[in-house]
Design a protein around this motif. Structure first.
Motif, PDB file in Angstrom:
ATOM      1  N   ALA A 133       0.841  -1.202   0.000  1.00 15.73           N
ATOM      2  CA  ALA A 133       0.000   0.000   0.000  1.00 15.73           C
ATOM      3  C   ALA A 133       0.869   1.243   0.000  1.00 15.73           C
ATOM      4  O   ALA A 133       1.942   1.270   0.618  1.00 15.73           O
ATOM      5  CB  ALA A 133      -0.904   0.002   1.228  1.00 15.73           C
ATOM      6  N   VAL A 141       1.816   5.051   1.110  1.00 12.15           N
ATOM      7  CA  VAL A 141       1.789   5.677   2.432  1.00 12.15           C
ATOM      8  C   VAL A 141       1.497   7.161   2.268  1.00 12.15           C
ATOM      9  O   VAL A 141       2.131   7.839   1.450  1.00 12.15           O
ATOM     10  CB  VAL A 141       3.127   5.470   3.173  1.00 12.15           C
ATOM     11  CG1 VAL A 141       3.082   6.096   4.558  1.00 12.15           C
ATOM     12  CG2 VAL A 141       3.479   3.992   3.251  1.00 12.15           C
ATOM     13  N   THR A 176      -0.339   9.105   9.839  1.00 16.57           N
ATOM     14  CA  THR A 176       0.086   8.256   8.735  1.00 16.57           C
ATOM     15  C   THR A 176      -1.022   7.257   8.428  1.00 16.57           C
ATOM     16  O   THR A 176      -1.625   6.693   9.336  1.00 16.57           O
ATOM     17  CB  THR A 176       1.377   7.505   9.111  1.00 16.57           C
ATOM     18  OG1 THR A 176       2.379   8.469   9.442  1.00 16.57           O
ATOM     19  CG2 THR A 176       1.867   6.632   7.980  1.00 16.57           C
ATOM     20  N   THR A 209      -2.263   4.075   5.402  1.00 14.32           N
ATOM     21  CA  THR A 209      -1.943   3.256   4.232  1.00 14.32           C
ATOM     22  C   THR A 209      -3.192   2.856   3.462  1.00 14.32           C
ATOM     23  O   THR A 209      -3.097   2.167   2.457  1.00 14.32           O
ATOM     24  CB  THR A 209      -1.159   1.988   4.634  1.00 14.32           C
ATOM     25  OG1 THR A 209      -1.923   1.248   5.585  1.00 14.32           O
ATOM     26  CG2 THR A 209       0.197   2.351   5.217  1.00 14.32           C
ATOM     27  N   ALA A 236       6.698   9.412   7.869  1.00 20.09           N
ATOM     28  CA  ALA A 236       5.656   8.396   8.077  1.00 20.09           C
ATOM     29  C   ALA A 236       5.801   7.762   9.456  1.00 20.09           C
ATOM     30  O   ALA A 236       4.816   7.601  10.178  1.00 20.09           O
ATOM     31  CB  ALA A 236       5.743   7.331   6.987  1.00 20.09           C
ATOM     32  N   VAL A 285       6.135   2.838   0.171  1.00 17.80           N
ATOM     33  CA  VAL A 285       5.202   1.715   0.183  1.00 17.80           C
ATOM     34  C   VAL A 285       5.303   1.002   1.525  1.00 17.80           C
ATOM     35  O   VAL A 285       6.387   0.911   2.108  1.00 17.80           O
ATOM     36  CB  VAL A 285       5.536   0.741  -0.968  1.00 17.80           C
ATOM     37  CG1 VAL A 285       4.640  -0.479  -0.941  1.00 17.80           C
ATOM     38  CG2 VAL A 285       5.427   1.449  -2.312  1.00 17.80           C
ATOM     39  N   TYR A 286       4.175   0.502   2.009  1.00 19.49           N
ATOM     40  CA  TYR A 286       4.133  -0.280   3.240  1.00 19.49           C
ATOM     41  C   TYR A 286       3.805  -1.719   2.857  1.00 19.49           C
ATOM     42  O   TYR A 286       2.783  -1.988   2.218  1.00 19.49           O
ATOM     43  CB  TYR A 286       3.074   0.285   4.181  1.00 19.49           C
ATOM     44  CG  TYR A 286       3.163  -0.221   5.591  1.00 19.49           C
ATOM     45  CD1 TYR A 286       4.190   0.186   6.423  1.00 19.49           C
ATOM     46  CD2 TYR A 286       2.216  -1.097   6.090  1.00 19.49           C
ATOM     47  CE1 TYR A 286       4.277  -0.269   7.735  1.00 19.49           C
ATOM     48  CE2 TYR A 286       2.285  -1.550   7.401  1.00 19.49           C
ATOM     49  CZ  TYR A 286       3.320  -1.128   8.215  1.00 19.49           C
ATOM     50  OH  TYR A 286       3.395  -1.581   9.510  1.00 19.49           O
ATOM     51  N   TYR A 287       4.699  -2.650   3.239  1.00 17.67           N
ATOM     52  CA  TYR A 287       4.531  -4.048   2.870  1.00 17.67           C
ATOM     53  C   TYR A 287       5.170  -4.930   3.945  1.00 17.67           C
ATOM     54  O   TYR A 287       6.311  -4.679   4.344  1.00 17.67           O
ATOM     55  CB  TYR A 287       5.174  -4.313   1.506  1.00 17.67           C
ATOM     56  CG  TYR A 287       5.115  -5.748   1.049  1.00 17.67           C
ATOM     57  CD1 TYR A 287       3.900  -6.321   0.677  1.00 17.67           C
ATOM     58  CD2 TYR A 287       6.259  -6.515   0.973  1.00 17.67           C
ATOM     59  CE1 TYR A 287       3.842  -7.641   0.254  1.00 17.67           C
ATOM     60  CE2 TYR A 287       6.206  -7.825   0.547  1.00 17.67           C
ATOM     61  CZ  TYR A 287       4.987  -8.380   0.186  1.00 17.67           C
ATOM     62  OH  TYR A 287       4.929  -9.676  -0.229  1.00 17.67           O
ATOM     63  N   TYR A 328       8.177  -0.100   5.965  1.00 19.35           N
ATOM     64  CA  TYR A 328       8.200   0.874   4.872  1.00 19.35           C
ATOM     65  C   TYR A 328       9.249   0.410   3.878  1.00 19.35           C
ATOM     66  O   TYR A 328      10.337  -0.013   4.244  1.00 19.35           O
ATOM     67  CB  TYR A 328       8.546   2.269   5.396  1.00 19.35           C
ATOM     68  CG  TYR A 328       7.518   2.808   6.353  1.00 19.35           C
ATOM     69  CD1 TYR A 328       6.217   3.062   5.941  1.00 19.35           C
ATOM     70  CD2 TYR A 328       7.843   3.076   7.686  1.00 19.35           C
ATOM     71  CE1 TYR A 328       5.275   3.560   6.810  1.00 19.35           C
ATOM     72  CE2 TYR A 328       6.901   3.571   8.560  1.00 19.35           C
ATOM     73  CZ  TYR A 328       5.614   3.817   8.122  1.00 19.35           C
ATOM     74  OH  TYR A 328       4.686   4.300   8.987  1.00 19.35           O
TER      75      TYR A 328
END
Length: 157
Positions: free
Chosen positions: A6, A8, A28, A30, A75, A147-149, A153
């Motif tokens: 997703a 951020v 923050t 997502t 973030a 990106v957050y995965y 981050y």
């Protein structure tokens, strides 16, 4: 859901009722997405009873800045639970105030979107806030998104 990558964002709003000149609030997130092109609508998901959720119940103008992979620290700071003060965080964050929302827009972000709340939907432990896009600002094209995965981050590529 940890396997779903997703983007951020930093959701922001100005609280005119806090302090003598008000206070800026940031969170923050997502879960941010485009809902409709006509009319232009976006959605952000907020933890119910968070400071941002409480503020957007009474303040209908807000903004979202799409963060770059170079803004990982931003973030992380605005995602911390129990942080002392958003006011201190905004002092250290280069930003401008959105003309339409009055909310902070992060300098150097991929883009910023200023919104007015159209609808709020309670969904489990979150509130989905649908906003009409009032204005947009684009950043430099040569930057990559944050990106957050898998609970971290990351950068693309």
């Amino acid at each position: 859901m940890a396997r779903l990558a997703a983007g951020v964002v930093l959701a922001t709003a100005h609280d005119p009722e806090e302090g003598t000149s008000g206070s800026d609030v940031g969170m923050t997130a997502t879960a941010f997405l485009s809902v409709s092109l006509e009319p232009p609508l976006v959605l952000v998901s907020l933890r119910t009873d968070s400071r941002m959720d409480e503020l957007l119940e009474r303040q209908d103008h807000w903004a979202v800045s799409l963060l770059t992979d170079e803004q990982r620290q931003v973030a992380g700071r605005f995602a911390m639970k129990g942080r002392l003060s958003d006011r201190l965080l905004f002092r250290e964050l280069p930003h401008t105030v959105g003309e339409m929302s009055g909310a902070p827009l992060v300098d150097g972000a991929l883009a910023a979107v200023e919104c007015r709340t159209e609808q709020r939907v309670h969904a489990g432990d979150h509130t989905l806030v649908v906003g009409r896009v009032l204005a947009t600002r684009l950043g430099q094209e040569d930057r990559s998104p944050l990106v957050y995965y898998r609970s971290n981050y990351r950068a693309l590529g």
